[in-house]
Design a protein around this motif. Structure first.
Motif, PDB file in Angstrom:
ATOM      1  N   GLU A   1      -4.073  86.175   3.292  1.00  0.00           N
ATOM      2  CA  GLU A   1      -4.211  84.913   3.917  1.00  0.00           C
ATOM      3  C   GLU A   1      -5.043  85.029   5.080  1.00  0.00           C
ATOM      4  N   ALA A   2      -5.995  85.733   5.189  1.00  0.00           N
ATOM      5  CA  ALA A   2      -6.954  86.018   6.371  1.00  0.00           C
ATOM      6  C   ALA A   2      -8.119  84.888   6.462  1.00  0.00           C
ATOM      7  N   ASP A   3      -7.830  84.108   7.335  1.00  0.00           N
ATOM      8  CA  ASP A   3      -8.859  83.232   7.802  1.00  0.00           C
ATOM      9  C   ASP A   3      -9.720  83.302   8.854  1.00  0.00           C
ATOM     10  N   ILE A   4      -9.618  84.531   9.267  1.00  0.00           N
ATOM     11  CA  ILE A   4     -10.314  85.258  10.375  1.00  0.00           C
ATOM     12  C   ILE A   4     -10.591  86.368  10.087  1.00  0.00           C
ATOM     13  N   TYR A   5     -12.010  86.781   9.791  1.00  0.00           N
ATOM     14  CA  TYR A   5     -12.519  87.996   9.127  1.00  0.00           C
ATOM     15  C   TYR A   5     -13.318  88.833  10.253  1.00  0.00           C
ATOM     16  N   GLN A   6     -13.037  89.910  10.311  1.00  0.00           N
ATOM     17  CA  GLN A   6     -13.779  90.797  11.079  1.00  0.00           C
ATOM     18  C   GLN A   6     -14.451  92.035  10.229  1.00  0.00           C
ATOM     19  N   THR A   7     -15.790  92.579  10.530  1.00  0.00           N
ATOM     20  CA  THR A   7     -16.230  93.652   9.932  1.00  0.00           C
ATOM     21  C   THR A   7     -17.101  94.297  10.861  1.00  0.00           C
ATOM     22  N   PRO A   8     -17.388  95.721  10.973  1.00  0.00           N
ATOM     23  CA  PRO A   8     -16.415  96.429   9.863  1.00  0.00           C
ATOM     24  C   PRO A   8     -15.001  96.599  10.095  1.00  0.00           C
ATOM     25  N   ARG A   9     -14.476  97.163   9.282  1.00  0.00           N
ATOM     26  CA  ARG A   9     -12.975  97.412   9.617  1.00  0.00           C
ATOM     27  C   ARG A   9     -13.010  98.837  10.588  1.00  0.00           C
TER      28      ARG A   9
END
Lengths: 113, 108
Positions: A1-9
């Motif tokens: 349910e990720a509505d906030i995304y970070q890259t890279p992990r």
């Protein structure tokens, strides 16, 4: 349910490199934050933004910079990475209401060699 | 400025034992939030307390907000291995301040 995304992990880089950690949210939240955290330890606020073109430094002195050109995007940049920057970086967002809870991304684990 | 202190820093319990973490603010808060971070994960919002003396329950978890709105506690009854993680309080007034967290380990 990720509505906030970070890259890279995960990111492993050498000393002196310039890096940008990406953070995007699809919830239309006005407020966004960057925290630095060693695994399972205290959360240190390094930057925050209350809206487009608004950025502030947090409690922890940081050599990083941020920008907020679009509501959904809040990237963090290290101009010259050092081993002391090795940590986890967590991005979070919340609606404008100060009582609204924070939604955190999965984080970026940065290792500087 | 506002400070939020959380104790203990670490707690090791046997499965089935109870667990409590305490949060104290140097100033009166408008509300307080609690988050849980599983090992390797990110903090996830659990609950918010707003009213003086408020008590809320989520299954085995009981959250309290002090009468003076300067302290709060999270109590877990009969811990399970799934309760492992770090529990953070966050005091809200003019801004939000996280406590240092309590890291809970549960021995099966």
């Amino acid at each position: 349910e990720a509505d906030i995304y970070q890259t890279p992990r995960y990111l492993v880089i050498g000393t002196g490199k310039k890096i940008t950690l990406e953070c995007s949210q699809t919830m239309g939240h006005d407020k966004m934050y960057w925290y630095q955290q060693d695994p399972g330890m205290e959360l240190h606020l390094i930057h925050y933004s209350y809206g487009v073109n608004s950025t502030e430094k947090g409690d922890l002195s940081s050599e990083s910079t941020v920008s907020r050109i679009r509501t959904e995007h809040f990237p963090l940049t290290l101009e010259s990475a050092r081993p002391s920057h090795t940590s986890q970086y967590l991005c979070a967002s919340s609606p404008h209401d100060r009582s609204s809870p924070l939604h955190f991304g999965n984080g970026t684990r940065l290792t500087v060699t | 400025g506002q400070q939020v202190m959380q104790i203990p820093q670490y707690q090791h319990v046997q499965e089935g034992e109870d667990f409590t973490t305490y949060c104290n603010s140097s100033t009166t808060l408008s509300n307080i939030q609690w988050y849980k971070q599983r090992p390797g994960g990110h903090p996830v919002f659990l609950i918010q307390l707003v009213k003086s003396g408020e008590v809320k329950k989520q299954k085995r978890l009981t959250f309290q907000f002090g009468e003076a709105k300067k302290n709060s506690s999270l109590h877990i009854t009969a811990t399970q291995t799934t309760d492992v993680g770090t529990y953070f309080c966050a005091g809200i007034n003019n801004d939000m301040r996280f406590g240092a967290g309590t890291r809970l380990t549960v021995k099966p």
